[in-house]
Design a protein around this motif. Sequence first.
Motif, PDB file in Angstrom:
ATOM      1  N   SER A 197     102.555 -24.947 -42.221  1.00 23.00           N
ATOM      2  CA  SER A 197     102.098 -26.322 -42.045  1.00 23.00           C
ATOM      3  C   SER A 197     100.628 -26.461 -42.420  1.00 23.00           C
ATOM      4  CB  SER A 197     102.314 -26.758 -40.593  1.00 23.00           C
ATOM      5  OG  SER A 197     101.785 -28.039 -40.381  1.00 23.00           O
ATOM      6  N   THR A 234     108.283 -35.310 -39.159  1.00 20.27           N
ATOM      7  CA  THR A 234     107.302 -34.247 -39.395  1.00 20.27           C
ATOM      8  C   THR A 234     106.342 -34.095 -38.226  1.00 20.27           C
ATOM      9  OG1 THR A 234     105.776 -35.766 -40.491  1.00 20.27           O
ATOM     10  CG2 THR A 234     107.350 -34.586 -41.886  1.00 20.27           C
ATOM     11  N   TYR A 291     101.757 -31.544 -47.247  1.00 20.85           N
ATOM     12  CA  TYR A 291     102.318 -31.968 -45.966  1.00 20.85           C
ATOM     13  C   TYR A 291     102.196 -33.479 -45.779  1.00 20.85           C
ATOM     14  CZ  TYR A 291     104.009 -31.391 -41.226  1.00 20.85           C
ATOM     15  OH  TYR A 291     104.774 -31.443 -40.093  1.00 20.85           O
ATOM     16  N   ALA A 323     105.085 -36.007 -44.850  1.00 23.26           N
ATOM     17  CA  ALA A 323     104.955 -36.879 -43.675  1.00 23.26           C
ATOM     18  C   ALA A 323     105.086 -38.347 -44.049  1.00 23.26           C
ATOM     19  CB  ALA A 323     103.614 -36.626 -42.986  1.00 23.26           C
TER      20      ALA A 323
END
Length: 167
Positions: A85, A105, A94, A98
């Motif tokens: 992550s 997420t 990420y 998201a």
Amino acid sequence: MSNQKRSSVSNVVNEQDVQKRNQNYNQYVKEITPKFSIAKNTIKAFVVGGIICTIGQGFTNYYMYLGADEELAKSYNTLTLVFLSVLLTGLGIYQKIAKFGGAGTLVPITGFANSVAAPAVEYKKEGQVFGIGCKIFTIAGPVILYGIFSTWLLGLIYYLLKQFGVV
């Protein structure tokens, strides 16, 4: 900003009649507010969160296959998901996941790791101390604080209930 939006904003600001200005403002907000579908967002969150959890289960199974007991495999899984992550946050991937998956997420531990890493990436230009050091917990700090406080409070309540024989 496009000419149409500029003129719409100008109409809101320059209107002398307060009631008309409020109507113009409400209309402007309605026009620029993104439209979304709760059902569509729920499905996307469910799918993305499910994929993250499935990947996590895959890591747990893999670590157990390598010889770790279940508890150790779950710990390695957590570390792996947090690492991935943070890595994906640093690479700017990420945020794209998201944006598509929304709450899917945020719920797994990957969302917490992202909330710690994202401010560090965003404020690194301000330096190690005043940028990263001061801003890294802007999002995660309240979660940590209230998580610890509520855990302490519930532990105290449980202790008192146990002392009085209620539990």
